[in-house]
Design an enzyme around this catalytic site. Sequence first.
Site, PDB file in Angstrom:
ATOM      1  N   SER A   1       0.825  -1.212   0.000  1.00 41.34           N
ATOM      2  CA  SER A   1       0.000   0.000   0.000  1.00 41.34           C
ATOM      3  C   SER A   1       0.854   1.255   0.000  1.00 41.34           C
ATOM      4  O   SER A   1       2.015   1.251   0.421  1.00 41.34           O
ATOM      5  CB  SER A   1      -0.900   0.026   1.239  1.00 41.34           C
ATOM      6  OG  SER A   1      -1.715  -1.111   1.287  1.00 41.34           O
TER       7      SER A   1
HETATM    8  N1  SAH Z   1      -0.754  -5.024   3.950  1.00 40.97           N
HETATM    9  C1  SAH Z   1       0.054  -5.308   2.779  1.00 40.97           C
HETATM   10  C2  SAH Z   1      -0.644  -4.917   1.494  1.00 40.97           C
HETATM   11  C3  SAH Z   1      -1.422  -6.026   1.046  1.00 40.97           C
HETATM   12  S1  SAH Z   1      -2.239  -5.995  -0.500  1.00 40.97           S
HETATM   13  C4  SAH Z   1       1.402  -4.670   2.844  1.00 40.97           C
HETATM   14  O1  SAH Z   1       1.694  -3.930   3.781  1.00 40.97           O
HETATM   15  O2  SAH Z   1       2.193  -4.965   1.949  1.00 40.97           O
HETATM   16  C5  SAH Z   1      -3.592  -7.035  -0.016  1.00 40.97           C
HETATM   17  C6  SAH Z   1      -3.238  -8.451   0.332  1.00 40.97           C
HETATM   18  O3  SAH Z   1      -4.436  -9.097   0.727  1.00 40.97           O
HETATM   19  C7  SAH Z   1      -2.676  -9.260  -0.825  1.00 40.97           C
HETATM   20  O4  SAH Z   1      -1.442  -9.793  -0.467  1.00 40.97           O
HETATM   21  C8  SAH Z   1      -3.722 -10.358  -1.037  1.00 40.97           C
HETATM   22  O5  SAH Z   1      -3.173 -11.604  -1.433  1.00 40.97           O
HETATM   23  C9  SAH Z   1      -4.330 -10.451   0.341  1.00 40.97           C
HETATM   24  N2  SAH Z   1      -5.656 -11.078   0.409  1.00 40.97           N
HETATM   25  C10 SAH Z   1      -6.689 -10.998  -0.473  1.00 40.97           C
HETATM   26  N3  SAH Z   1      -7.737 -11.706  -0.031  1.00 40.97           N
HETATM   27  C11 SAH Z   1      -7.366 -12.245   1.168  1.00 40.97           C
HETATM   28  C12 SAH Z   1      -8.022 -13.068   2.118  1.00 40.97           C
HETATM   29  N4  SAH Z   1      -9.278 -13.512   1.968  1.00 40.97           N
HETATM   30  N5  SAH Z   1      -7.343 -13.408   3.236  1.00 40.97           N
HETATM   31  C13 SAH Z   1      -6.068 -12.998   3.442  1.00 40.97           C
HETATM   32  N6  SAH Z   1      -5.398 -12.220   2.573  1.00 40.97           N
HETATM   33  C14 SAH Z   1      -6.048 -11.835   1.450  1.00 40.97           C
END
Ligand code: SAH
Length: 243
Positions: A83
Site C-alpha cells: 500500500s
Molecule cells: N498489507 C500489505 C498490502 C497487502 S495488499 C502490505 O503492507 O504490503 C492485499 C493483500 O491481501 C494481498 O497480499 C492479497 O493476497 C491479500 N488477500 C486478499 N484476499 C485475502 C483473504 N481472503 N485473506 C487474506 N489475505 C487476502
Amino acid sequence: MTRGKSRSNDGKTRRPIVAPASLLSEIESEVRYTRDYLGKDRLDPRVMSAMARVPRHEFVPAALCPMAYENRPLPIGQDQTISQPYIVAIMSDLAAPGVGAKVLEIGTGCGYQAAVLAEMGAEVYSVERLPELARLAADNLRRTGYGRVHCRQGDGAEGWPEAAPFEAILVTAAAWRRVPPALIAQLAPGGRLVVPVDRGASALLPDQELLLLNKDSDGNLRQKDVLRVAFVPLIESAGEKLG
Ligand code: SAH
C-alpha cells in the site's frame, strides 16, 4: 541503499530513522489535504515515528528499492501491491493500537503494514491468502527484526479465532459489499475495525470506501465512512463473490 539484516526489535528499543524527511512531509501534507475526511489534520506522533523507522526498502522487490520511499503503492508480485505509505499511516492511526495491544491484520502482502504496527508496540497477528506472499512476508519480517509478528496463511475473512479478541483489526484488501462477520465477532468491546468495503455499485469500476467501525463496551457498532480508496479485492474462500 542496502538491504540487509537489522538488529532484532524487542518493541522497546527505538530503531533509527530510515525514511527520508521528504516521505514524512508528503504524508503530513496529504493528511492536511484530506483533513475533512479524517477529522484531524495530523496523525498520532507514534504512527509517524513508526513510518520513519520501518525500512520500507526491505519490503519491496530489490529492483524497486530506489522507489521504496516514494508515497505510492508498488507491485510485490502475485498481482498484489504494497500500500501507499499515506494509506498505511492513516489506517494505523485509525486502528490506534496501544502498546501491547493485540491487533489482527488481514492481507499481510509483503509484511510492511504489519511491521509498522509492530513498531508501534502492538502484538500483531496477520493472515495472508497466498502462500508465496505469506512466506515472503514472514521472511521480510524476520530479516528486519519484526519476527515476533505472528503470520498465518489462510482466508483472512475468517479472522484468527484462537487469538481473538483483538483491540484493533485492519483489512488491507477490499471486502465485497459487507464487512466479513467473523471479523466483527473477533473485535473486542472498545475495539476498532478499519476496512475498505466495495459497495458494488458498479460491476466495472471499484466503488470502495474505507470504513472505521467502533465497537462499544456493550458490543454495539458505530460506523464512520472515512475516505474513498483503491485496494485489491479481498478474495474470500466462501462468500458472495469468489474471485
Ligand atoms: N498489507 C500489505 C498490502 C497487502 S495488499 C502490505 O503492507 O504490503 C492485499 C493483500 O491481501 C494481498 O497480499 C492479497 O493476497 C491479500 N488477500 C486478499 N484476499 C485475502 C483473504 N481472503 N485473506 C487474506 N489475505 C487476502
